[in-house]
Design a protein around this motif. Structure first.
Motif, PDB file in Angstrom:
ATOM      1  N   LEU A 163      -3.419  -7.768   5.497  1.00  0.00           N
ATOM      2  CA  LEU A 163      -2.219  -7.116   5.710  1.00  0.00           C
ATOM      3  C   LEU A 163      -1.092  -7.583   4.715  1.00  0.00           C
ATOM      4  CD1 LEU A 163      -0.569  -6.842   9.429  1.00  0.00           C
ATOM      5  CD2 LEU A 163       0.736  -7.647   7.581  1.00  0.00           C
ATOM      6  N   SER A 164      -0.533  -6.503   4.152  1.00  0.00           N
ATOM      7  CA  SER A 164       0.385  -6.533   3.243  1.00  0.00           C
ATOM      8  C   SER A 164       1.940  -6.230   3.652  1.00  0.00           C
ATOM      9  CB  SER A 164       0.145  -6.119   1.690  1.00  0.00           C
ATOM     10  OG  SER A 164      -1.256  -6.644   1.294  1.00  0.00           O
ATOM     11  N   VAL A 165       2.945  -6.707   3.303  1.00  0.00           N
ATOM     12  CA  VAL A 165       4.497  -6.411   3.624  1.00  0.00           C
ATOM     13  C   VAL A 165       5.279  -6.275   2.417  1.00  0.00           C
ATOM     14  CG1 VAL A 165       6.307  -7.020   4.973  1.00  0.00           C
ATOM     15  CG2 VAL A 165       4.125  -7.640   5.748  1.00  0.00           C
ATOM     16  N   ASN A 166       5.667  -5.275   2.109  1.00  0.00           N
ATOM     17  CA  ASN A 166       6.623  -4.922   0.964  1.00  0.00           C
ATOM     18  C   ASN A 166       7.988  -5.735   1.116  1.00  0.00           C
ATOM     19  OD1 ASN A 166       4.811  -3.268  -0.547  1.00  0.00           O
ATOM     20  ND2 ASN A 166       5.493  -1.387   0.447  1.00  0.00           N
ATOM     21  N   ASN A 167       8.491  -6.108  -0.170  1.00  0.00           N
ATOM     22  CA  ASN A 167       9.765  -6.810   0.213  1.00  0.00           C
ATOM     23  C   ASN A 167      10.754  -6.151   0.982  1.00  0.00           C
ATOM     24  OD1 ASN A 167       8.720  -8.942  -1.144  1.00  0.00           O
ATOM     25  ND2 ASN A 167       9.262  -8.203  -3.184  1.00  0.00           N
ATOM     26  N   ASP A 168      10.993  -4.564   0.910  1.00  0.00           N
ATOM     27  CA  ASP A 168      11.933  -4.139   1.419  1.00  0.00           C
ATOM     28  C   ASP A 168      11.492  -3.351   2.564  1.00  0.00           C
ATOM     29  OD1 ASP A 168      10.192  -2.136  -0.026  1.00  0.00           O
ATOM     30  OD2 ASP A 168      11.970  -1.162  -0.953  1.00  0.00           O
ATOM     31  N   ALA A 169      10.400  -3.807   3.201  1.00  0.00           N
ATOM     32  CA  ALA A 169      10.001  -3.012   4.250  1.00  0.00           C
ATOM     33  C   ALA A 169      10.747  -3.305   5.440  1.00  0.00           C
ATOM     34  CB  ALA A 169       8.567  -3.334   4.479  1.00  0.00           C
ATOM     35  N   ALA A 170      10.882  -2.278   6.411  1.00  0.00           N
ATOM     36  CA  ALA A 170      11.553  -2.383   7.683  1.00  0.00           C
ATOM     37  C   ALA A 170      10.767  -3.380   8.373  1.00  0.00           C
ATOM     38  CB  ALA A 170      11.425  -1.182   8.449  1.00  0.00           C
ATOM     39  N   ALA A 171      11.194  -3.937   9.677  1.00  0.00           N
ATOM     40  CA  ALA A 171      10.486  -5.010  10.150  1.00  0.00           C
ATOM     41  C   ALA A 171       9.303  -4.480  10.940  1.00  0.00           C
ATOM     42  CB  ALA A 171      11.405  -5.444  11.573  1.00  0.00           C
ATOM     43  N   GLY A 172       8.060  -5.107  10.743  1.00  0.00           N
ATOM     44  CA  GLY A 172       6.843  -4.547  11.265  1.00  0.00           C
ATOM     45  C   GLY A 172       6.076  -3.506  10.383  1.00  0.00           C
ATOM     46  N   GLN A 173       6.849  -3.116   9.498  1.00  0.00           N
ATOM     47  CA  GLN A 173       6.005  -2.097   8.633  1.00  0.00           C
ATOM     48  C   GLN A 173       5.151  -2.882   7.731  1.00  0.00           C
ATOM     49  OE1 GLN A 173       6.981   1.326   8.158  1.00  0.00           O
ATOM     50  NE2 GLN A 173       4.863   1.560   7.326  1.00  0.00           N
ATOM     51  N   PHE A 174       3.953  -2.481   7.641  1.00  0.00           N
ATOM     52  CA  PHE A 174       2.816  -3.079   6.827  1.00  0.00           C
ATOM     53  C   PHE A 174       1.843  -2.087   6.206  1.00  0.00           C
ATOM     54  CE2 PHE A 174       1.154  -3.328  11.006  1.00  0.00           C
ATOM     55  CZ  PHE A 174       0.029  -2.826  11.029  1.00  0.00           C
ATOM     56  N   THR A 175       0.917  -2.512   5.342  1.00  0.00           N
ATOM     57  CA  THR A 175      -0.326  -1.775   4.887  1.00  0.00           C
ATOM     58  C   THR A 175      -1.516  -2.691   5.305  1.00  0.00           C
ATOM     59  OG1 THR A 175      -0.173  -2.491   2.726  1.00  0.00           O
ATOM     60  CG2 THR A 175       1.002  -0.472   3.368  1.00  0.00           C
ATOM     61  N   LEU A 176      -2.797  -1.997   5.735  1.00  0.00           N
ATOM     62  CA  LEU A 176      -4.103  -2.751   5.905  1.00  0.00           C
ATOM     63  C   LEU A 176      -4.962  -2.272   4.691  1.00  0.00           C
ATOM     64  CD1 LEU A 176      -4.788  -2.518   9.444  1.00  0.00           C
ATOM     65  CD2 LEU A 176      -4.092  -4.590   8.340  1.00  0.00           C
ATOM     66  N   GLN A 177      -5.754  -3.239   4.071  1.00  0.00           N
ATOM     67  CA  GLN A 177      -6.554  -3.103   3.010  1.00  0.00           C
ATOM     68  C   GLN A 177      -7.769  -3.787   3.168  1.00  0.00           C
ATOM     69  OE1 GLN A 177      -3.897  -4.276  -0.135  1.00  0.00           O
ATOM     70  NE2 GLN A 177      -3.387  -2.230  -0.708  1.00  0.00           N
ATOM     71  N   THR A 178      -8.989  -3.155   2.613  1.00  0.00           N
ATOM     72  CA  THR A 178     -10.281  -3.693   2.848  1.00  0.00           C
ATOM     73  C   THR A 178     -10.957  -2.883   1.746  1.00  0.00           C
ATOM     74  OG1 THR A 178     -11.897  -4.423   4.101  1.00  0.00           O
ATOM     75  CG2 THR A 178     -11.152  -2.385   4.638  1.00  0.00           C
ATOM     76  N   ASP A 179     -12.174  -3.616   1.351  1.00  0.00           N
ATOM     77  CA  ASP A 179     -13.001  -2.907   0.358  1.00  0.00           C
ATOM     78  C   ASP A 179     -14.297  -2.365   1.203  1.00  0.00           C
ATOM     79  OD1 ASP A 179     -11.830  -4.085  -1.700  1.00  0.00           O
ATOM     80  OD2 ASP A 179     -12.842  -5.886  -1.740  1.00  0.00           O
ATOM     81  N   VAL A 180     -14.318  -2.651   2.454  1.00  0.00           N
ATOM     82  CA  VAL A 180     -15.468  -2.036   3.296  1.00  0.00           C
ATOM     83  C   VAL A 180     -15.121  -0.593   3.651  1.00  0.00           C
ATOM     84  CG1 VAL A 180     -16.878  -2.321   5.294  1.00  0.00           C
ATOM     85  CG2 VAL A 180     -15.874  -4.361   3.993  1.00  0.00           C
ATOM     86  N   THR A 181     -16.123   0.147   3.564  1.00  0.00           N
ATOM     87  CA  THR A 181     -16.068   1.302   4.013  1.00  0.00           C
ATOM     88  C   THR A 181     -17.398   1.849   5.251  1.00  0.00           C
ATOM     89  OG1 THR A 181     -17.386   2.391   2.585  1.00  0.00           O
ATOM     90  CG2 THR A 181     -15.226   2.524   1.942  1.00  0.00           C
TER      91      THR A 181
END
Length: 511
Positions: free
Chosen positions: A125-143
């Motif tokens: 789970l990653s959060v950008n510096n200027d993201a709104a509260a709770g905004q995030f992205t999910l990343q994985t190498d698995v498909t």
């Protein structure tokens, strides 16, 4: 009425604020719905979908709240306490049969190590510096591939473990319909509207924070402002910045808040609190009265537990309708008194508290013995035994009079004494151990252990506690260890946890 988490959020205005946090912009309901769609896509790409279990190990805050709300719209959520040790994570992740674990992008700690050893997919789970509260992205190498259908009301939304009277914690599956019903029950009892703002200081791996603070607020289109955990030193600054209409906490938090209230009189005077809420452990009557005197707002004590998706009873909201020492009136499920052994409801004054309703779990997972002991049918309904003893007064208010189970309730954190027994028994110098509840003036109960050493061994209380602290989360570690030649037994020769503190003469030393 909404019957899934997705339907809870469906009708709120796009631009209305939903999730906030210190020094962060608000995430709107439109933004939260868009995030749920993005999370769904990320999960599906990773081969995680309907019915798959996702353990969530995140620090308290808006991302944890948003992760629960969004992931539960695609898969099954299983929040875990970030303070667990590696062995505990390994147990819970394996016991849950989790397909993935959500971790912060930079988390390579105990949960990461456990997931790697088990071969479980790790979602970063990653959060950008200027993201709104709770905004995030999910990343994985698995498909992978999965069931991409949206969960229905009868699907599991949330899984939590509850400490049982056996050493193995019980798995409590809560359906989408259980969670939705509980959110509506809480919102109704507190008369929540879109104008309300909750300041959450509760941990979000716990049913209290997830349902009472987050889900009930979002069910009504209100705003939930997520602090990074509870901190008495920062509480009043948050109260000023958040400007909430209510907050919910456990009694120990309320007591810490009261201790700092005199030096924050101006903030309290300016606050617009409509009420304060307390749950997860009994709130002492004098504390309820002092909170009302300090904040000038009703103090609503609730009675909840994991198996009920939190709330069972609540003190009424009407000013002056709260009874110190009582956990309120039924507030959602039907609440009755049952015979403590026989599977029947009674009209007796005191007995075991039982509940029935749409917020109640359908039963423990893969545990027929526990289900047989804790559920029974009567009057055409399925009833759950809470393990608490209680009585209703003439006005219909429920008071707890005792506990029938051995679980230790440490300020709202439930501890299985047999789990602690199992860990301490592995110490090579310990021949016998009994973990038990020690009365505590603020926490209600503290964890204690009576230990008998093997012949010729000589270790200290500190040695025992250090051994436990390496293997158990801090709240499970005994704060008092008594080394004895023999542990007192009951009349039948069995070791008895309940009342052991009194037998050992420890009650006065706990206060």
């Amino acid at each position: 009425m909404s019957d899934t988490l997705k339907s809870l959020l469906a009708s709120h205005p796009e631009a209305a604020p939903a999730i906030g946090a210190p020094e962060r912009d608000w995430l709107s309901y439109g933004g939260l719905r868009a995030l749920a769609d993005e999370v769904s896509g990320s999960l599906h790409d990773a081969g995680i979908g309907r019915g798959d279990r996702v353990a969530i190990v995140l620090p308290n805050g808006p991302e944890m709240a948003a992760a629960f709300i969004t992931i539960a719209q695609t898969a099954v959520t299983a929040p875990l306490n970030p303070a667990y040790r590696e062995d505990e994570f390994a147990f819970y992740v394996d016991d849950l049969k989790a397909k993935a674990v959500v971790l912060m992008a930079d988390d390579d700690g105990a949960a990461y190590k456990a997931a790697k050893k088990l071969g479980v997919t790790i979602l970063r789970l990653s959060v950008n510096n200027d993201a709104a509260a709770g905004q995030f992205t999910l990343q994985t190498d698995v498909t992978g591939s999965c069931d991409t259908a949206a969960p229905e009301a009868s699907d599991v939304a949330l899984i939590l473990h509850t400490s049982g009277t056996t050493s193995r914690p019980k798995i409590v599956p809560l359906l989408q319909s259980n969670v939705a019903a509980s959110a509506h029950n809480i919102a109704t009892s507190l008369a929540l509207t879109a104008d309300d703002r909750c300041m959450n200081v509760m941990p979000l791996f716990h049913i209290h924070g997830l349902l009472a603070a987050v889900s009930s607020t979002l069910a009504t289109g209100g705003q939930v402002w997520c602090a990074p955990g509870f901190d008495a030193l920062r509480f009043f600054g948050w109260l000023r910045d958040c400007d909430p209409t209510w907050y919910t906490a456990v009694p120990t938090m309320h007591q810490a808040i009261l201790s700092r209230a005199p030096r924050n009189a101006e903030i309290i005077e300016a606050a617009r609190l409509r009420f304060l809420r307390s749950s997860s452990a009994s709130l002492p009557g004098p504390v309820m009265e002092k909170l009302f005197e300090t904040f000038g707002a009703p103090v609503i004590e609730g009675y909840g537990m994991t198996e009920a998706a939190h709330q069972m009873c609540s003190n009424p909201l009407k000013p002056g309708a709260q009874k110190p020492g009582a956990v309120g009136v039924p507030a959602g499920p039907e609440v009755r008194i049952a015979h403590e052994i026989e599977p029947q409801l009674t009209d007796g004054a005191i007995g075991e508290i039982v509940i029935s309703g749409p917020n109640v779990t359908p039963g423990y997972e893969n545990n027929p013995d526990a289900n047989a002991k804790n559920f029974f049918d009567a009057e055409g309904k399925r009833w759950f035994r809470t393990g608490d003893q209680g009585t209703f007064d003439a006005d219909g208010y429920l008071s707890l009079t005792g506990r029938l189970k051995e679980i230790i309730n440490r300020g709202g954190e439930k501890v299985s004494p047999l789990e602690v027994d199992g860990v301490l028994s592995a110490h090579p110098a310990i021949a016998q151990v009994v973990t038990f509840a020690l009365p505590h003036p603020k926490l209600g109960e503290e964890v204690a252990a009576a230990v008998v050493l093997r012949e010729g061994e000589d270790i200290s209380e500190r040695d025992v506690r250090d051994f436990a602290s390496e293997r158990l989360a801090d709240f499970k570690v005994p704060r008092k260890v008594v080394i004895l030649d023999e542990i007192p037994k009951g009349a039948t020769g069995k070791l008895q946890r309940i009342g052991l503190a009194e037998k050992l003469g420890l009650v006065d030393t706990a206060s």
